[in-house]
Enzyme design. Structure first.
Site, PDB file in Angstrom:
ATOM      1  N   GLY A   1      33.316 -42.890 -19.220  1.00 29.66           N
ATOM      2  CA  GLY A   1      34.663 -42.605 -18.718  1.00 29.66           C
ATOM      3  C   GLY A   1      35.633 -42.386 -19.867  1.00 29.66           C
ATOM      4  O   GLY A   1      35.554 -43.082 -20.880  1.00 29.66           O
TER       5      GLY A   1
ATOM      6  N   ARG B   1      40.211 -39.182 -34.621  1.00 34.05           N
ATOM      7  CA  ARG B   1      41.087 -38.794 -35.735  1.00 34.05           C
ATOM      8  C   ARG B   1      40.904 -39.741 -36.923  1.00 34.05           C
ATOM      9  O   ARG B   1      40.805 -39.314 -38.080  1.00 34.05           O
ATOM     10  CB  ARG B   1      42.543 -38.821 -35.257  1.00 34.05           C
ATOM     11  CG  ARG B   1      43.587 -38.595 -36.326  1.00 34.05           C
ATOM     12  CD  ARG B   1      44.966 -38.745 -35.695  1.00 34.05           C
ATOM     13  NE  ARG B   1      46.057 -38.549 -36.641  1.00 34.05           N
ATOM     14  CZ  ARG B   1      46.575 -39.507 -37.392  1.00 34.05           C
ATOM     15  NH1 ARG B   1      46.075 -40.733 -37.338  1.00 34.05           N
ATOM     16  NH2 ARG B   1      47.588 -39.240 -38.206  1.00 34.05           N
TER      17      ARG B   1
ATOM     18  N   VAL C   1      37.609 -39.081 -38.673  1.00 34.26           N
ATOM     19  CA  VAL C   1      37.634 -37.854 -39.482  1.00 34.26           C
ATOM     20  C   VAL C   1      38.430 -38.073 -40.767  1.00 34.26           C
ATOM     21  O   VAL C   1      37.961 -37.765 -41.868  1.00 34.26           O
ATOM     22  CB  VAL C   1      38.251 -36.691 -38.664  1.00 34.26           C
ATOM     23  CG1 VAL C   1      38.489 -35.465 -39.539  1.00 34.26           C
ATOM     24  CG2 VAL C   1      37.341 -36.336 -37.482  1.00 34.26           C
TER      25      VAL C   1
ATOM     26  N   ILE D   1      38.623 -48.137 -20.436  1.00 32.27           N
ATOM     27  CA  ILE D   1      39.815 -48.846 -19.957  1.00 32.27           C
ATOM     28  C   ILE D   1      39.452 -50.207 -19.352  1.00 32.27           C
ATOM     29  O   ILE D   1      40.303 -51.065 -19.184  1.00 32.27           O
ATOM     30  CB  ILE D   1      40.626 -48.024 -18.927  1.00 32.27           C
ATOM     31  CG1 ILE D   1      39.833 -47.792 -17.637  1.00 32.27           C
ATOM     32  CG2 ILE D   1      41.116 -46.724 -19.523  1.00 32.27           C
ATOM     33  CD1 ILE D   1      40.725 -47.355 -16.473  1.00 32.27           C
TER      34      ILE D   1
ATOM     35  N   ASP E   1      35.350 -54.209 -20.481  1.00 31.48           N
ATOM     36  CA  ASP E   1      34.171 -54.930 -19.972  1.00 31.48           C
ATOM     37  C   ASP E   1      33.052 -55.037 -20.999  1.00 31.48           C
ATOM     38  O   ASP E   1      31.882 -55.170 -20.640  1.00 31.48           O
ATOM     39  CB  ASP E   1      33.651 -54.252 -18.691  1.00 31.48           C
ATOM     40  CG  ASP E   1      33.257 -52.798 -18.914  1.00 31.48           C
ATOM     41  OD1 ASP E   1      33.558 -52.247 -19.991  1.00 31.48           O
ATOM     42  OD2 ASP E   1      32.650 -52.203 -17.997  1.00 31.48           O
TER      43      ASP E   1
ATOM     44  N   ARG F   1      57.341 -56.175   2.811  1.00 40.04           N
ATOM     45  CA  ARG F   1      55.920 -55.888   2.996  1.00 40.04           C
ATOM     46  C   ARG F   1      55.047 -56.620   1.974  1.00 40.04           C
ATOM     47  O   ARG F   1      55.535 -57.095   0.956  1.00 40.04           O
ATOM     48  CB  ARG F   1      55.667 -54.393   2.774  1.00 40.04           C
ATOM     49  CG  ARG F   1      55.912 -53.563   4.003  1.00 40.04           C
ATOM     50  CD  ARG F   1      55.469 -52.134   3.731  1.00 40.04           C
ATOM     51  NE  ARG F   1      55.968 -51.270   4.773  1.00 40.04           N
ATOM     52  CZ  ARG F   1      56.399 -50.040   4.585  1.00 40.04           C
ATOM     53  NH1 ARG F   1      56.406 -49.510   3.384  1.00 40.04           N
ATOM     54  NH2 ARG F   1      56.830 -49.317   5.596  1.00 40.04           N
TER      55      ARG F   1
ATOM     56  N   ILE G   1      44.409 -42.137 -11.945  1.00 46.69           N
ATOM     57  CA  ILE G   1      45.665 -42.140 -12.711  1.00 46.69           C
ATOM     58  C   ILE G   1      45.604 -43.202 -13.814  1.00 46.69           C
ATOM     59  O   ILE G   1      46.239 -43.066 -14.872  1.00 46.69           O
ATOM     60  CB  ILE G   1      46.855 -42.357 -11.751  1.00 46.69           C
ATOM     61  CG1 ILE G   1      48.120 -41.820 -12.355  1.00 46.69           C
ATOM     62  CG2 ILE G   1      47.015 -43.795 -11.333  1.00 46.69           C
ATOM     63  CD1 ILE G   1      49.209 -41.569 -11.329  1.00 46.69           C
ATOM     64  N   GLN G   2      44.787 -44.232 -13.598  1.00 49.42           N
ATOM     65  CA  GLN G   2      44.679 -45.319 -14.590  1.00 49.42           C
ATOM     66  C   GLN G   2      44.017 -44.865 -15.887  1.00 49.42           C
ATOM     67  O   GLN G   2      44.115 -45.517 -16.919  1.00 49.42           O
ATOM     68  CB  GLN G   2      43.852 -46.480 -14.014  1.00 49.42           C
ATOM     69  CG  GLN G   2      44.512 -47.154 -12.847  1.00 49.42           C
ATOM     70  CD  GLN G   2      43.526 -48.003 -12.054  1.00 49.42           C
ATOM     71  OE1 GLN G   2      43.341 -49.171 -12.331  1.00 49.42           O
ATOM     72  NE2 GLN G   2      42.889 -47.406 -11.063  1.00 49.42           N
TER      73      GLN G   2
HETATM   74  P1  ATP Z   1      32.529 -46.506 -18.774  1.00 48.64           P
HETATM   75  O1  ATP Z   1      32.514 -47.989 -18.927  1.00 48.64           O
HETATM   76  O2  ATP Z   1      33.862 -45.931 -19.054  1.00 48.64           O
HETATM   77  O3  ATP Z   1      31.933 -46.006 -17.495  1.00 48.64           O
HETATM   78  P2  ATP Z   1      30.012 -46.039 -20.110  1.00 48.64           P
HETATM   79  O4  ATP Z   1      29.694 -45.695 -21.523  1.00 48.64           O
HETATM   80  O5  ATP Z   1      29.491 -47.373 -19.611  1.00 48.64           O
HETATM   81  O6  ATP Z   1      31.590 -45.906 -19.955  1.00 48.64           O
HETATM   82  P3  ATP Z   1      28.012 -44.619 -18.582  1.00 48.64           P
HETATM   83  O7  ATP Z   1      28.104 -43.413 -17.712  1.00 48.64           O
HETATM   84  O8  ATP Z   1      27.398 -45.849 -18.031  1.00 48.64           O
HETATM   85  O9  ATP Z   1      29.477 -44.896 -19.136  1.00 48.64           O
HETATM   86  O10 ATP Z   1      27.156 -44.225 -19.886  1.00 48.64           O
HETATM   87  C1  ATP Z   1      27.493 -43.073 -20.641  1.00 48.64           C
HETATM   88  C2  ATP Z   1      26.246 -42.315 -20.972  1.00 48.64           C
HETATM   89  O11 ATP Z   1      25.409 -43.113 -21.808  1.00 48.64           O
HETATM   90  C3  ATP Z   1      25.344 -41.973 -19.782  1.00 48.64           C
HETATM   91  O12 ATP Z   1      25.810 -40.839 -19.090  1.00 48.64           O
HETATM   92  C4  ATP Z   1      24.028 -41.717 -20.475  1.00 48.64           C
HETATM   93  O13 ATP Z   1      24.022 -40.432 -21.083  1.00 48.64           O
HETATM   94  C5  ATP Z   1      24.039 -42.776 -21.585  1.00 48.64           C
HETATM   95  N1  ATP Z   1      23.284 -43.972 -21.161  1.00 48.64           N
HETATM   96  C6  ATP Z   1      23.658 -44.899 -20.257  1.00 48.64           C
HETATM   97  N2  ATP Z   1      22.705 -45.853 -20.117  1.00 48.64           N
HETATM   98  C7  ATP Z   1      21.687 -45.493 -20.944  1.00 48.64           C
HETATM   99  C8  ATP Z   1      20.407 -46.068 -21.254  1.00 48.64           C
HETATM  100  N3  ATP Z   1      19.973 -47.193 -20.684  1.00 48.64           N
HETATM  101  N4  ATP Z   1      19.639 -45.430 -22.167  1.00 48.64           N
HETATM  102  C9  ATP Z   1      20.074 -44.290 -22.757  1.00 48.64           C
HETATM  103  N5  ATP Z   1      21.265 -43.713 -22.514  1.00 48.64           N
HETATM  104  C10 ATP Z   1      22.063 -44.295 -21.625  1.00 48.64           C
END
Ligand code: ATP
Length: 316
Positions: free
Chosen positions: A10, A20, A23, A125, A128, A161, A249-250
């Site tokens: 996300g 930035r 880099v 965001i 966790d 409310r 929106i968050q």
């Molecule tokens: P958010 O907490 O904002 O959702 P996130 O990094 O936990 O972020 P995910 O969609 O769970 O979001 O993971 C991002 C990407 O990481 C996945 O789309 C996938 O490409 C890769 N990924 C997730 N789990 C695995 C795994 N067990 N092994 C390899 N790649 C993974």
């Protein structure tokens, strides 16, 4: 050294500020940085661009992620992970900085196990991630929710409310907790602090009897069907109730000053770690200090319950 950087999972305000910082700090150490498009998808597709000082100009204050992000289920497959490493090696890229949440860390840890140098930065965001007090984007999202709560309080008070506000966070209630404290919520319902529907209704009845004019309930997503809860509260407590799901929106908006500083510190710290030959770790902030921990100490570990729950109970 050539370093790749990507944003994944996300999007979160401050991801651009982190890229930035990577880099600019890398350049000052004599390294080159490739930006990978759309998270792990760009590694699979060999879609990367060389970034320089000028190409990240204006990124400190911009929301979203200019590199793009994606959810790429096929990256679980080791064949695609090996392909990703091949594409990086072809450009003499020696190391990767992956900015994202827990899933992103899992993908990064897999690359690390295959022998590639990787560092993870917490960009989500939801706050966790274990091993860090705060993630990039959390502070801005809290601000967005507090702004919504302040506005909802105005209208709830006028109409006597009860407002129920559903926020993001998945299995972590920090967004609801921090925003709920800042917005003066009567109830904060999170995975770490579940509250029974019956108890909410009983308490609201008492509030009504005492002449309170309004109430705010902040709920982490998936804890309740908030629209059904609003209906029951309206029928049983005496408070007319409305549910608001804040939704995407968050995720948006300019990063606030806390996120700009956090992202700048974390991005710079990550390149300095690589420069010092350290990898296979994730970056965090603890007691205001930059820290790094091995992937294995963070991935899959739950965060401890936030001590702020005690404060909320005293002042709700
Ligand atoms: P958010 O907490 O904002 O959702 P996130 O990094 O936990 O972020 P995910 O969609 O769970 O979001 O993971 C991002 C990407 O990481 C996945 O789309 C996938 O490409 C890769 N990924 C997730 N789990 C695995 C795994 N067990 N092994 C390899 N790649 C993974």
């Amino acid at each position: 050294m050539n370093i790749a950087v990507l944003t994944s999972g996300g999007d979160a305000p401050g991801m651009n500020a982190a890229v930035r910082a990577v880099v600019r700090s890398a350049e000052s150490l004599g390294h080159h940085v490739y930006g990978v498009k759309d998270g792990y998808q760009g590694l699979i597709d060999d879609d990367m661009i060389l970034l320089d000082h000028q190409s990240v100009s204006g990124m400190l204050s911009s929301g979203g992620t200019f590199l793009g992000t994606a959810r790429v289920p096929k990256f679980h497959d080791v064949a695609y992970q090996k392909k990703a490493i091949e594409h990086m090696k072809k450009r003499d890229i020696e190391a990767l900085i992956a900015i994202g949440g827990d899933g992103t860390y899992r993908g990064a840890m897999d690359l690390s196990k295959l022998g590639f140098k990787v560092i993870g930065l917490p960009g989500t965001i939801d706050n966790d991630i274990a091993g860090t007090d705060y993630t990039i984007g959390f502070s801005t999202a809290v601000e967005t929710i507090v702004d919504a709560l302040d506005k909802l309080r105005d209208t709830s008070q006028s109409h006597q409310r009860c407002s129920i506000v559903e926020v993001m966070g998945r299995s972590c209630g920090d967004l609801a907790l921090f925003a709920g404290i800042c917005g003066g919520a009567e109830f904060i319902v999170t995975p770490e602090n579940p509250v029974k529907k019956e108890d909410i209704i009983e308490t609201l009845k008492k509030h009504k009897e005492k002449g309170r004019r309004h109430a705010i309930i902040v709920v982490t997503e998936n804890m309740f069907d908030v629209h059904a809860l609003a209906k029951e509260i309206t029928e049983l407590s005496g408070f007319a109730s409305r549910a608001t799901v804040l939704g995407y929106i968050q995720r948006g908006g300019h990063p606030d000053s806390e996120d700009r500083i956090l992202a700048s510190r974390m991005g710079t710290y990550a390149t300095e770690l690589l420069n010092d030959g350290i990898h296979g770790v994730v970056v965090g902030i603890r007691d205001s200090q930059m820290v790094h921990l091995p992937f294995a100490n963070v991935v899959g570990f739950p965060r401890p319950k936030n001590p702020l729950y005690k404060l909320y109970k005293k002042i709700a």
